[in-house]
Design a protein around this motif. Structure first.
Motif, PDB file in Angstrom:
ATOM      1  N   VAL A  79       5.880   7.085 -11.411  1.00  0.00           N
ATOM      2  CA  VAL A  79       4.750   6.205 -11.746  1.00  0.00           C
ATOM      3  C   VAL A  79       4.924   4.802 -11.194  1.00  0.00           C
ATOM      4  N   GLY A  80       6.019   4.536 -10.471  1.00  0.00           N
ATOM      5  CA  GLY A  80       6.207   3.207  -9.899  1.00  0.00           C
ATOM      6  C   GLY A  80       6.830   2.217 -10.846  1.00  0.00           C
ATOM      7  N   GLY A  81       7.678   2.688 -11.771  1.00  0.00           N
ATOM      8  CA  GLY A  81       8.264   1.796 -12.753  1.00  0.00           C
ATOM      9  C   GLY A  81       9.252   0.794 -12.197  1.00  0.00           C
ATOM     10  N   LEU A  82       9.722   1.003 -10.981  1.00  0.00           N
ATOM     11  CA  LEU A  82      10.601   0.027 -10.336  1.00  0.00           C
ATOM     12  C   LEU A  82       9.767  -1.066  -9.670  1.00  0.00           C
ATOM     13  N   ALA A  83      10.285  -2.275  -9.665  1.00  0.00           N
ATOM     14  CA  ALA A  83       9.549  -3.421  -9.133  1.00  0.00           C
ATOM     15  C   ALA A  83       9.264  -3.297  -7.645  1.00  0.00           C
ATOM     16  N   THR A  84       9.994  -2.436  -6.974  1.00  0.00           N
ATOM     17  CA  THR A  84       9.867  -2.292  -5.520  1.00  0.00           C
ATOM     18  C   THR A  84       8.977  -1.123  -5.119  1.00  0.00           C
ATOM     19  N   GLN A  85       8.325  -0.470  -6.089  1.00  0.00           N
ATOM     20  CA  GLN A  85       7.474   0.682  -5.798  1.00  0.00           C
ATOM     21  C   GLN A  85       6.075   0.474  -6.363  1.00  0.00           C
ATOM     22  N   LEU A  86       5.127   1.220  -5.806  1.00  0.00           N
ATOM     23  CA  LEU A  86       3.822   1.372  -6.430  1.00  0.00           C
ATOM     24  C   LEU A  86       3.757   2.751  -7.089  1.00  0.00           C
ATOM     25  N   ALA A  87       2.697   2.976  -7.845  1.00  0.00           N
ATOM     26  CA  ALA A  87       2.540   4.240  -8.554  1.00  0.00           C
ATOM     27  C   ALA A  87       2.445   5.402  -7.572  1.00  0.00           C
ATOM     28  N   ALA A  88       2.803   6.609  -8.069  1.00  0.00           N
ATOM     29  CA  ALA A  88       2.678   7.861  -7.317  1.00  0.00           C
ATOM     30  C   ALA A  88       3.430   7.819  -5.989  1.00  0.00           C
ATOM     31  N   HIS A  89       4.615   7.196  -6.011  1.00  0.00           N
ATOM     32  CA  HIS A  89       5.482   7.144  -4.827  1.00  0.00           C
ATOM     33  C   HIS A  89       4.847   6.388  -3.663  1.00  0.00           C
ATOM     34  N   MET A  90       3.912   5.505  -3.957  1.00  0.00           N
ATOM     35  CA  MET A  90       3.361   4.670  -2.891  1.00  0.00           C
ATOM     36  C   MET A  90       4.160   3.379  -2.782  1.00  0.00           C
ATOM     37  N   ASN A  91       3.944   2.679  -1.671  1.00  0.00           N
ATOM     38  CA  ASN A  91       4.752   1.517  -1.343  1.00  0.00           C
ATOM     39  C   ASN A  91       3.876   0.290  -1.112  1.00  0.00           C
ATOM     40  N   PHE A  92       4.523  -0.854  -1.043  1.00  0.00           N
ATOM     41  CA  PHE A  92       3.798  -2.102  -0.804  1.00  0.00           C
ATOM     42  C   PHE A  92       3.462  -2.241   0.688  1.00  0.00           C
ATOM     43  N   VAL A  93       2.628  -1.351   1.153  1.00  0.00           N
ATOM     44  CA  VAL A  93       2.115  -1.406   2.523  1.00  0.00           C
ATOM     45  C   VAL A  93       0.592  -1.419   2.429  1.00  0.00           C
ATOM     46  N   PRO A  94      -0.103  -1.966   3.449  1.00  0.00           N
ATOM     47  CA  PRO A  94      -1.549  -2.178   3.315  1.00  0.00           C
ATOM     48  C   PRO A  94      -2.344  -0.953   2.920  1.00  0.00           C
TER      49      PRO A  94
END
Length: 862
Positions: free
Chosen positions: A330-345
């Motif tokens: 669910v993105g509980g780490l500060a370096t992740q987004l939900a559903a295994h997504m990332n901070f990319v556009p």
């Protein structure tokens, strides 16, 4: 009578449990149909029924130290958070979550913080145990996916355990491995650990390498694999990884790891020639200043050898907590987004569309150690801590406590009223506990299981997701958090995993998004991305990656002032900061206080004897622990448990000593190596104190709280306690019995025939049968002879107490086991037949075998 299928709330094995409620009493047994454990439970899981009582529970909201109603507490949280955001911006707010949360709770918290408050500042205690593994998988596979299953472990030809004492930390999986070894003796097992742990009981080879040197071993293995025909041509950046590895000959590895050349060679040959190999790794690898690189060094050898993405093969990171994997989903780490997504556009745009928000955080947030540093600096003004105890579990815990004390707003959601962290809370929310929760968790092999409620919520306790949703409504985001049931949250989470996915992301459980409430209630354990389907398309260019790893020593190095290296970790019968297991007498029998394992040569040099109290100190703090002198401990290093805290011990927090040094790639602290010094502490007296009612101990007394039928403390001090004891008894007008010798003081206090207080002390800690004393408080001895026997500290007719408990399931002590061995029991099975030890969860079998070896082959034992 009512039975409910649910899931164990301890380690990441994710065992199925059947809970039975009968006349208000809870009992548990293993779920034989659950594919994680097939009916097995460890001693902690078997004792779950004893943890469901309400003693010490937080049952009502607390606002500024006073009991409050839900509306008042929620309104205060919303108003204060809004005021801080309006004045200082969203970056001034942070959440700190836990692998103890259910997936639905985690999802709600992450959505509120990143999606609507608009900052990435939600991190989790999984940062302390799993973030290096996450980084390693993402760098190699392009996704945080563990590419193995428990069946791979059982079917492999070679199982390597590195930085993992699975016999104590993941006992049910260890028992599955032990059973596979018995059924297929040709299976080889290698344990790589500076200590000779209980896991070594089934090992064919143990490599007691220098602390922190694991990367050198696996980089050298990569070199050996390539020299024996390994093929890395299919992987990105393989040339760089292999070029570095080429310089790591067997001799260099042996020197770097402080191992015999023959042992290194034997390991390399075993791995190269095994048709199938699995490497199990956990905190000993992850908790390092170069933990991410160590994880990739392990992954590299599986890629280059072809021992991945097929049955019986792969790099298998074992999660430490019951839902650390769900938190990653669910993105509980500060370096992740939900559903295994990332901070990319593209991921940011996709998630904003799904959540319908314009406030989505655009950059990663503060990781755990940095987050609490920011609180200490005053940059983060509000922190909401959910289901965890960072005042104990984070490194440099004194600094963490100081940061929390200065923070303008501390909100704590927990099941326990008093923890080291809750003492700093301005607002406390009573959360539901295991047995009351309803939702899902994901285990180490990506298997989603239902956690089902079988007890009514006591007092005013509420689900964590509900608490988050209520605060979200008061912040003005109610429409996005209008869930009515945990099922609604799960459905949204599952739907997001498949949103605009089209096979581009490995995590996709959207087939479960449209389950009816009834179907969700009945959901059987389900594994997403079954093992053996490691998709090449997880990386945009369709290729996996080998990461170039240059082995680095641990940042902590011994010196003249701090000449020893301290390792920390779990013990068999305790869990995290003991808020659940520390209250169960059965689970306090095996190891009842903080201990420090020390090699005999170090003990002799420091004039420390087995069983003596010691002080462990670093530049950051001091811990008191009892010495365990053992041949299983490597010279120059120590081991102490991580569990004790300010509720259970006066000076028992190991993280008070640990420096906040982190892996630069994962942010995970180096909790496994701390430079310390060790010295004997010779208090004037040591004692055991039992009392019926609350008592306030003198501040100069060292104390340890122990579970039992009445209050029980182990004490030690420099000043005599007799004057304080007599004053306490006189204040309550109790009748007193005293027996005093040259070095001992024994005291019993009575009121109208009831035992109110019992105390035994001597130069060395008296050996007392705690269960016998507890029974005396329930039913006082009736004859003068029995009372005098109680005063002497020994039951009438008994020669001595049972000794150290080895089998917690059946309370079998070391003396009884040694007596049975002397009478002819020559195997763990024979001891089980005679005493029942080892016949339930099996966790004590390695210790039974060690006692057998010591008695039958003394020259080969500790």
């Amino acid at each position: 009578m009512n039975e409910t299928r649910t899931t164990c709330p301890y380690c990441g094995v994710g065992c199925g449990v059947i809970a039975r409620v009968e006349q208000g009493a809870v009992s548990v047994r293993g779920d034989e149909s659950h594919p994680a454990n097939f009916g097995r439970l460890c001693v902690k899981g078997a004792a779950l029924g004893d943890t469901t009582g309400l003693a010490g529970r937080l049952l009502h909201p607390v606002l500024d130290g006073e009991r409050a109603g839900w509306d008042d507490a929620l309104n205060a949280a919303g108003d204060r958070l809004r005021a801080i955001i309006e004045e200082f911006g969203p970056q001034a707010v942070a959440f700190y979550a836990s692998g103890q949360l259910l997936t639905e709770d985690y999802y709600a918290a992450n959505k509120l913080m990143k999606g609507f408050i608009g900052a990435g500042n939600i991190d989790t205690n999984s940062r302390l145990c799993m973030s290096s593994a996450v980084t390693g998988y993402k760098r190699a596979f392009g996704a945080d996916v563990v590419p193995c299953s428990y069946q791979d472990v059982e079917s492999s030809d070679l199982v390597v355990l590195v930085g993992s004492n699975a016999a104590w930390a993941h006992p049910v999986l260890y028992q599955r491995l032990a059973q596979a070894k018995r059924e297929r003796p040709e299976m080889k097992i290698v344990v790589i650990d500076p200590r000779k742990t209980a896991t070594c009981d089934i090992a064919d080879l143990h490599l007691p390498l220098a602390p922190g040197s694991d990367a050198g071993l696996f980089v050298g293995l990569l070199n050996a694999i390539m020299a024996h025909g390994g093929d890395a041509s299919a992987f990105d950046e393989a040339d760089a990884a292999c070029t570095i590895a080429a310089a790591w000959s067997v001799d260099r590895v042996a020197q770097f790891c402080d191992l015999p050349v023959a042992a290194v060679t034997a390991f390399f040959e075993a791995f190269i020639h095994a048709p199938r190999a699995v490497t199990l790794y956990t905190m000993g690898i992850n908790q390092s200043s170069s933990g991410s690189d160590k994880c990739n060094a392990i992954i590299n050898v599986h890629l280059a050898s072809g021992k991945f993405n097929r049955a019986g093969c792969g790099p298998f990171s074992l999660t430490g907590q019951p839902n650390a994997m769900g938190g990653r989903e669910v993105g509980g780490l500060a370096t992740q987004l939900a559903a295994h997504m990332n901070f990319v556009p593209q991921d940011l745009a996709r998630l904003a569309r799904f959540w319908g928000t314009e406030r989505l955080a655009q950059t990663p947030g503060l990781m755990a150690v940095d987050l609490f540093d920011a609180i200490g600096r005053g940059e983060v003004k509000a922190v909401w801590i959910m289901g965890t105890n960072p005042a104990v579990s984070l490194p440099d815990s004194h600094a963490v406590c100081q940061a929390l004390a200065r923070c303008p707003l501390v909100i704590v959601s927990d099941v326990v009223a008093q923890t080291d962290t809750s003492r700093y809370a301005h607002i406390q929310f009573p959360a539901q506990a295991w047995g009351e929760k309803n939702g899902t968790v994901t285990n180490s092999e990506r298997r989603i299981s239902r956690q089902r409620a079988f007890l009514p919520a006591p007092g005013e306790a509420k689900p964590d997701w509900w608490i988050v949703a209520q605060v979200a409504q008061r912040l003005g985001y109610g429409q996005a958090f209008a869930w009515q049931h945990a099922h609604d949250v799960f459905s949204e989470h599952a739907a997001l995993s498949g949103f605009e996915n089209h096979g581009s992301r490995a995590f996709d459980i959207s087939d479960l998004a449209n389950l009816s409430l009834n179907d969700w209630d009945k959901l059987e354990p389900v594994q997403w991305q079954p093992a053996g389907e490691l998709a090449r398309g997880w990386r945009e260019n369709g290729r996996l990656r080998m990461v170039a790893v240059t082995p680095q020593p641990a940042r902590a190095q011994p010196d003249a002032l701090y000449p020893l290296i301290l390792n920390s970790g779990r013990i068999r019968d305790q869990w995290h900061t003991m808020t659940r297991t520390g209250t169960v007498a059965k689970l306090m029998q095996h190891i009842a206080e903080p201990t420090v394992d020390i090699a005999p040569v170090d003990a002799a040099r420091l004039a420390i004897r087995h069983g003596e109290l010691t002080r462990i100190s670093s530049p950051r703090g001091v811990m008191v622990a009892r010495a365990v002198v053992s041949e299983r401990q490597r010279e120059g290093s120590l081991f102490a448990p991580m569990h004790w805290n300010g509720v259970f011990a006066r000076q028992g927090k190991i993280n008070a000593l640990v420096a906040p040094i982190c892996c630069p790639d994962s942010g995970q602290p180096e909790s496994k190596q701390t430079a310390v010094r060790l010295s004997a502490w010779h208090p004037t007296w040591q004692g055991e104190l039992f009392f019926r009612d609350n008592v306030t101990l003198p501040p100069e007394i060292h104390w340890l709280r122990k579970a039992g039928a009445v209050n029980h403390f182990t004490l030690a001090g420099e000043t005599l306690l007799q004057a304080w004891l007599m004053a306490w008894c006189q204040q309550h007008h109790w009748q007193v019995q005293i027996a005093r010798g040259a070095e001992n003081l024994n005291v019993l206090a009575w009121q109208e025939g009831k035992l109110m207080l019992a105390f035994w002390s001597a130069k060395r800690l008296p050996e007392i049968d705690s269960a016998w004393v507890d029974a005396a408080f329930v039913r006082a001895p009736e004859t003068p002879f029995a009372r005098h026997a109680l005063l002497s500290g020994m039951p009438a007719g008994e020669q001595k107490a049972p000794g150290r408990t080895v089998c917690s399931c059946f309370s079998v002590g070391e003396y009884a086991i040694n007596a049975a061995i002397a009478s002819g029991c020559d195997s763990a099975a024979a001891l089980g037949k005679a005493l029942r030890c080892g016949t339930n969860c099996g966790s004590c079998i390695p210790e039974l075998n060690a006692l057998l070896a010591k008695a039958l082959l003394p020259e080969a034992a500790d």
